[in-house]
Motif scaffolding. Structure first.
Motif, PDB file in Angstrom:
ATOM      1  N   UNK A  58       0.830  -1.200   0.000  1.00 30.89           N
ATOM      2  CA  UNK A  58       0.000   0.000   0.000  1.00 30.89           C
ATOM      3  C   UNK A  58       0.870   1.257   0.000  1.00 30.89           C
ATOM      4  N   UNK A  59       1.921   1.250   0.812  1.00 28.67           N
ATOM      5  CA  UNK A  59       2.825   2.397   0.864  1.00 28.67           C
ATOM      6  C   UNK A  59       3.522   2.606  -0.476  1.00 28.67           C
ATOM      7  N   UNK A  60       3.922   1.520  -1.139  1.00 29.55           N
ATOM      8  CA  UNK A  60       4.555   1.637  -2.463  1.00 29.55           C
ATOM      9  C   UNK A  60       3.566   2.205  -3.477  1.00 29.55           C
ATOM     10  N   UNK A  61       2.323   1.748  -3.421  1.00 27.79           N
ATOM     11  CA  UNK A  61       1.291   2.255  -4.323  1.00 27.79           C
ATOM     12  C   UNK A  61       1.075   3.749  -4.097  1.00 27.79           C
ATOM     13  N   UNK A  62       0.961   4.155  -2.836  1.00 31.64           N
ATOM     14  CA  UNK A  62       0.755   5.570  -2.511  1.00 31.64           C
ATOM     15  C   UNK A  62       1.914   6.420  -3.008  1.00 31.64           C
ATOM     16  N   UNK A  63       3.126   5.928  -2.872  1.00 31.26           N
ATOM     17  CA  UNK A  63       4.296   6.659  -3.348  1.00 31.26           C
ATOM     18  C   UNK A  63       4.275   6.783  -4.863  1.00 31.26           C
ATOM     19  N   UNK A  64       3.908   5.716  -5.543  1.00 32.93           N
ATOM     20  CA  UNK A  64       3.872   5.725  -7.010  1.00 32.93           C
ATOM     21  C   UNK A  64       2.849   6.725  -7.556  1.00 32.93           C
ATOM     22  N   UNK A  65       1.760   6.943  -6.830  1.00 34.83           N
ATOM     23  CA  UNK A  65       0.701   7.843  -7.311  1.00 34.83           C
ATOM     24  C   UNK A  65       0.717   9.211  -6.626  1.00 34.83           C
ATOM     25  N   UNK A  66       1.736   9.483  -5.829  1.00 33.20           N
ATOM     26  CA  UNK A  66       1.833  10.768  -5.148  1.00 33.20           C
ATOM     27  C   UNK A  66       1.865  11.900  -6.176  1.00 33.20           C
ATOM     28  N   UNK A  68      -3.088  -3.986  -7.549  1.00 37.81           N
ATOM     29  CA  UNK A  68      -3.487  -2.645  -7.115  1.00 37.81           C
ATOM     30  C   UNK A  68      -2.995  -1.574  -8.089  1.00 37.81           C
ATOM     31  N   UNK A  69      -1.771  -1.727  -8.570  1.00 33.72           N
ATOM     32  CA  UNK A  69      -1.217  -0.752  -9.510  1.00 33.72           C
ATOM     33  C   UNK A  69      -1.999  -0.755 -10.819  1.00 33.72           C
ATOM     34  N   UNK A  70      -2.268  -1.930 -11.351  1.00 29.41           N
ATOM     35  CA  UNK A  70      -3.035  -2.040 -12.594  1.00 29.41           C
ATOM     36  C   UNK A  70      -4.418  -1.415 -12.429  1.00 29.41           C
ATOM     37  N   UNK A  71      -5.069  -1.701 -11.311  1.00 34.27           N
ATOM     38  CA  UNK A  71      -6.389  -1.144 -11.047  1.00 34.27           C
ATOM     39  C   UNK A  71      -6.327   0.382 -10.958  1.00 34.27           C
ATOM     40  N   UNK A  72      -5.385   0.904 -10.189  1.00 34.53           N
ATOM     41  CA  UNK A  72      -5.283   2.349  -9.998  1.00 34.53           C
ATOM     42  C   UNK A  72      -4.947   3.062 -11.310  1.00 34.53           C
ATOM     43  N   UNK A  73      -4.116   2.447 -12.155  1.00 36.09           N
ATOM     44  CA  UNK A  73      -3.770   3.056 -13.436  1.00 36.09           C
ATOM     45  C   UNK A  73      -4.987   3.168 -14.361  1.00 36.09           C
ATOM     46  N   UNK A  74      -5.954   2.271 -14.193  1.00 30.99           N
ATOM     47  CA  UNK A  74      -7.147   2.276 -15.042  1.00 30.99           C
ATOM     48  C   UNK A  74      -8.214   3.261 -14.562  1.00 30.99           C
ATOM     49  N   UNK A  75      -8.058   3.785 -13.345  1.00 28.62           N
ATOM     50  CA  UNK A  75      -9.036   4.725 -12.823  1.00 28.62           C
ATOM     51  C   UNK A  75      -8.915   6.060 -13.544  1.00 28.62           C
ATOM     52  N   UNK A  76     -10.013   6.756 -13.632  1.00 30.47           N
ATOM     53  CA  UNK A  76     -10.005   8.088 -14.228  1.00 30.47           C
ATOM     54  C   UNK A  76     -11.039   8.944 -13.544  1.00 30.47           C
ATOM     55  N   UNK A  77     -11.147  10.177 -13.963  1.00 28.29           N
ATOM     56  CA  UNK A  77     -12.153  11.066 -13.375  1.00 28.29           C
ATOM     57  C   UNK A  77     -13.550  10.478 -13.540  1.00 28.29           C
ATOM     58  N   UNK A  78     -14.391  10.672 -12.542  1.00 29.82           N
ATOM     59  CA  UNK A  78     -15.771  10.188 -12.560  1.00 29.82           C
ATOM     60  C   UNK A  78     -16.677  11.278 -13.101  1.00 29.82           C
ATOM     61  N   UNK A  79     -17.510  10.930 -14.056  1.00 26.84           N
ATOM     62  CA  UNK A  79     -18.491  11.869 -14.594  1.00 26.84           C
ATOM     63  C   UNK A  79     -19.886  11.436 -14.167  1.00 26.84           C
ATOM     64  N   UNK A  80     -20.668  12.356 -13.669  1.00 29.40           N
ATOM     65  CA  UNK A  80     -22.029  12.038 -13.229  1.00 29.40           C
ATOM     66  C   UNK A  80     -23.042  12.648 -14.143  1.00 29.40           C
TER      67      UNK A  80
END
Length: 81
Positions: free
Chosen positions: A10-18, A69-81
């Protein structure tokens, strides 16, 4: 046990997306100052992982290793409602 075993990835993921423009990796201590927030968003067990629009968070149901977790987070994008 699960929280402690997951913490290094989790800490590595947070650092990668900081500083990422659209993705925030964060954590809340539901046993301390974050207790009210955790109750509000429906945290029932630990660790619980949520994603999506802050007003409509969804439960993450995938594997909890760094690669997934990294693959999932990389696929996330802004949410449009």
């Amino acid at each position: 046990g699960h929280c402690k075993s997951m913490k290094p990835d989790w800490d590595k993921l947070a650092t990668a997306f900081e500083g990422h423009a659209t993705t925030l990796i964060a954590e809340v201590d539901c046993t301390a100052s974050g207790k009210d927030l955790c109750e509000m968003i429906g945290v029932r067990g630990y660790p619980t992982m949520k994603y999506g629009d802050p007003s409509d968070l969804q439960d993450f149901k995938g594997e909890r290793d760094l690669a997934t977790l990294t693959t999932f987070a990389e696929a996330l994008g802004p949410q449009c409602l």
